[in-house]
Motif scaffolding. Structure first.
Motif, PDB file in Angstrom:
ATOM      1  N   THR A 112      55.761  34.913  36.002  1.00 25.44           N
ATOM      2  CA  THR A 112      55.294  35.795  37.304  1.00 25.44           C
ATOM      3  C   THR A 112      55.471  34.416  37.927  1.00 25.44           C
ATOM      4  N   GLY A 113      55.339  33.221  36.966  1.00 25.92           N
ATOM      5  CA  GLY A 113      55.238  31.597  38.168  1.00 25.92           C
ATOM      6  C   GLY A 113      54.459  31.320  38.267  1.00 25.92           C
ATOM      7  N   CYS A 114      52.793  32.411  38.299  1.00 28.42           N
ATOM      8  CA  CYS A 114      51.984  31.632  37.983  1.00 28.42           C
ATOM      9  C   CYS A 114      51.021  31.165  37.175  1.00 28.42           C
ATOM     10  N   SER A 115      50.085  30.305  38.050  1.00 28.06           N
ATOM     11  CA  SER A 115      49.036  29.682  37.091  1.00 28.06           C
ATOM     12  C   SER A 115      48.424  30.290  35.893  1.00 28.06           C
ATOM     13  N   VAL A 116      48.027  30.500  35.083  1.00 22.08           N
ATOM     14  CA  VAL A 116      46.574  30.838  34.877  1.00 22.08           C
ATOM     15  C   VAL A 116      44.937  31.186  35.676  1.00 22.08           C
ATOM     16  N   GLN A 117      44.749  30.109  35.501  1.00 16.76           N
ATOM     17  CA  GLN A 117      43.883  29.884  37.023  1.00 16.76           C
ATOM     18  C   GLN A 117      43.929  30.484  37.984  1.00 16.76           C
ATOM     19  N   THR A 118      45.117  30.847  38.594  1.00 17.46           N
ATOM     20  CA  THR A 118      45.404  31.872  39.883  1.00 17.46           C
ATOM     21  C   THR A 118      45.364  32.744  39.741  1.00 17.46           C
ATOM     22  N   ILE A 119      46.065  33.786  38.170  1.00 18.82           N
ATOM     23  CA  ILE A 119      45.731  34.895  37.583  1.00 18.82           C
ATOM     24  C   ILE A 119      43.873  35.766  37.423  1.00 18.82           C
ATOM     25  N   ARG A 120      43.294  34.128  37.176  1.00 22.43           N
ATOM     26  CA  ARG A 120      41.447  34.484  36.449  1.00 22.43           C
ATOM     27  C   ARG A 120      41.105  34.660  38.081  1.00 22.43           C
ATOM     28  N   TYR A 121      41.431  33.879  38.646  1.00 25.66           N
ATOM     29  CA  TYR A 121      41.160  33.723  40.358  1.00 25.66           C
ATOM     30  C   TYR A 121      41.138  35.433  41.086  1.00 25.66           C
ATOM     31  N   TYR A 122      42.865  36.012  40.895  1.00 27.04           N
ATOM     32  CA  TYR A 122      42.571  36.897  41.302  1.00 27.04           C
ATOM     33  C   TYR A 122      42.145  38.051  40.976  1.00 27.04           C
ATOM     34  N   GLU A 123      41.970  38.414  38.949  1.00 23.74           N
ATOM     35  CA  GLU A 123      40.970  38.949  38.805  1.00 23.74           C
ATOM     36  C   GLU A 123      39.634  38.944  39.472  1.00 23.74           C
ATOM     37  N   LYS A 124      39.489  37.756  39.950  1.00 17.74           N
ATOM     38  CA  LYS A 124      37.251  37.821  40.087  1.00 17.74           C
ATOM     39  C   LYS A 124      37.684  38.133  41.426  1.00 17.74           C
ATOM     40  N   GLU A 125      38.711  38.345  42.490  1.00 20.43           N
ATOM     41  CA  GLU A 125      38.757  38.980  43.838  1.00 20.43           C
ATOM     42  C   GLU A 125      39.204  39.734  43.862  1.00 20.43           C
ATOM     43  N   LYS A 126      39.552  40.944  42.758  1.00 18.97           N
ATOM     44  CA  LYS A 126      39.482  42.075  42.283  1.00 18.97           C
ATOM     45  C   LYS A 126      40.951  42.115  42.801  1.00 18.97           C
ATOM     46  N   LEU A 127      41.662  41.997  42.393  1.00 18.12           N
ATOM     47  CA  LEU A 127      43.760  42.065  43.358  1.00 18.12           C
ATOM     48  C   LEU A 127      44.122  42.627  42.138  1.00 18.12           C
ATOM     49  N   LEU A 128      43.911  41.893  40.856  1.00 18.40           N
ATOM     50  CA  LEU A 128      44.455  42.464  39.486  1.00 18.40           C
ATOM     51  C   LEU A 128      43.698  42.928  38.486  1.00 18.40           C
ATOM     52  N   LYS A 129      43.763  44.280  37.495  1.00 16.04           N
ATOM     53  CA  LYS A 129      43.063  43.706  36.490  1.00 16.04           C
ATOM     54  C   LYS A 129      43.422  43.740  35.031  1.00 16.04           C
ATOM     55  N   SER A 130      42.866  43.388  34.225  1.00 16.04           N
ATOM     56  CA  SER A 130      43.290  44.061  32.872  1.00 16.04           C
ATOM     57  C   SER A 130      43.005  45.063  32.108  1.00 16.04           C
ATOM     58  N   LYS A 131      44.165  45.604  31.567  1.00  9.66           N
ATOM     59  CA  LYS A 131      43.491  47.203  30.929  1.00  9.66           C
ATOM     60  C   LYS A 131      42.975  46.952  30.187  1.00  9.66           C
ATOM     61  N   THR A 132      43.043  46.200  28.516  1.00 10.49           N
ATOM     62  CA  THR A 132      42.507  46.193  27.947  1.00 10.49           C
ATOM     63  C   THR A 132      41.941  44.077  27.370  1.00 10.49           C
ATOM     64  N   ARG A 133      41.114  44.743  26.166  1.00 16.81           N
ATOM     65  CA  ARG A 133      40.897  43.685  25.787  1.00 16.81           C
ATOM     66  C   ARG A 133      41.316  43.570  23.941  1.00 16.81           C
ATOM     67  N   SER A 134      41.654  42.463  23.597  1.00 11.86           N
ATOM     68  CA  SER A 134      42.427  42.617  22.429  1.00 11.86           C
ATOM     69  C   SER A 134      40.743  41.676  21.073  1.00 11.86           C
ATOM     70  N   GLU A 135      41.325  42.242  20.019  1.00 12.05           N
ATOM     71  CA  GLU A 135      39.924  42.515  19.055  1.00 12.05           C
ATOM     72  C   GLU A 135      39.490  40.687  19.660  1.00 12.05           C
ATOM     73  N   GLY A 136      40.119  39.700  20.296  1.00  7.71           N
ATOM     74  CA  GLY A 136      39.509  38.046  19.643  1.00  7.71           C
ATOM     75  C   GLY A 136      39.092  38.497  21.227  1.00  7.71           C
ATOM     76  N   ASN A 137      38.904  39.183  22.044  1.00  6.17           N
ATOM     77  CA  ASN A 137      38.233  39.284  23.451  1.00  6.17           C
ATOM     78  C   ASN A 137      39.271  38.784  24.328  1.00  6.17           C
ATOM     79  N   PHE A 138      40.149  38.840  24.326  1.00  5.64           N
ATOM     80  CA  PHE A 138      41.566  38.386  24.796  1.00  5.64           C
ATOM     81  C   PHE A 138      41.984  39.372  25.650  1.00  5.64           C
TER      82      PHE A 138
END
Length: 72
Positions: free
Chosen positions: A10-36
Motif C-alpha cells: 500500500t505504500g504506507c509505513s508500519v507506524q501509519t498502519i498501527r496508528y489507523y488501527e489505534k484510531e479504529k479505521l483499520l482492523k487486523s482480522k486475526t493473529r498468528s501463533e507468534g502474536n503477529f
C-alpha cells in the motif's frame, strides 16, 4: 499477510498502519501463533481507501464516518 507486507503493498509505513488501527479505521482480522497481526485483501482495500481519502484532505473523523456508512 503480516504488517510489513501490507505496508509494501500500500505504500504506507508500519507506524501509519498501527496508528489507523489505534484510531479504529483499520482492523487486523486475526493473529498468528507468534502474536503477529495478520491481514487479508480486504485490509489492502480499506487502507487504500483511507489513503485516497487522506489525499483529498479529509479529516480522520470524516474518513471514519465514511467507513461507518459503508459498513451499515
Amino acid at each position: 499477510m503480516k504488517i510489513g507486507e501490507l505496508a509494501k503493498l500500500t505504500g504506507c509505513s508500519v507506524q501509519t498502519i498501527r496508528y489507523y488501527e489505534k484510531e479504529k479505521l483499520l482492523k487486523s482480522k486475526t493473529r498468528s501463533e507468534g502474536n503477529f497481526r495478520l491481514y487479508d485483501a480486504s485490509a489492502v482495500e480499506q487502507l487504500m481507501f483511507i489513503k485516497h481519502c487522506r489525499s483529498l484532505d479529509l479529516a480522520l473523523s470524516e474518513v471514519r464516518q465514511l467507513i461507518e456508512l459503508n459498513q451499515s
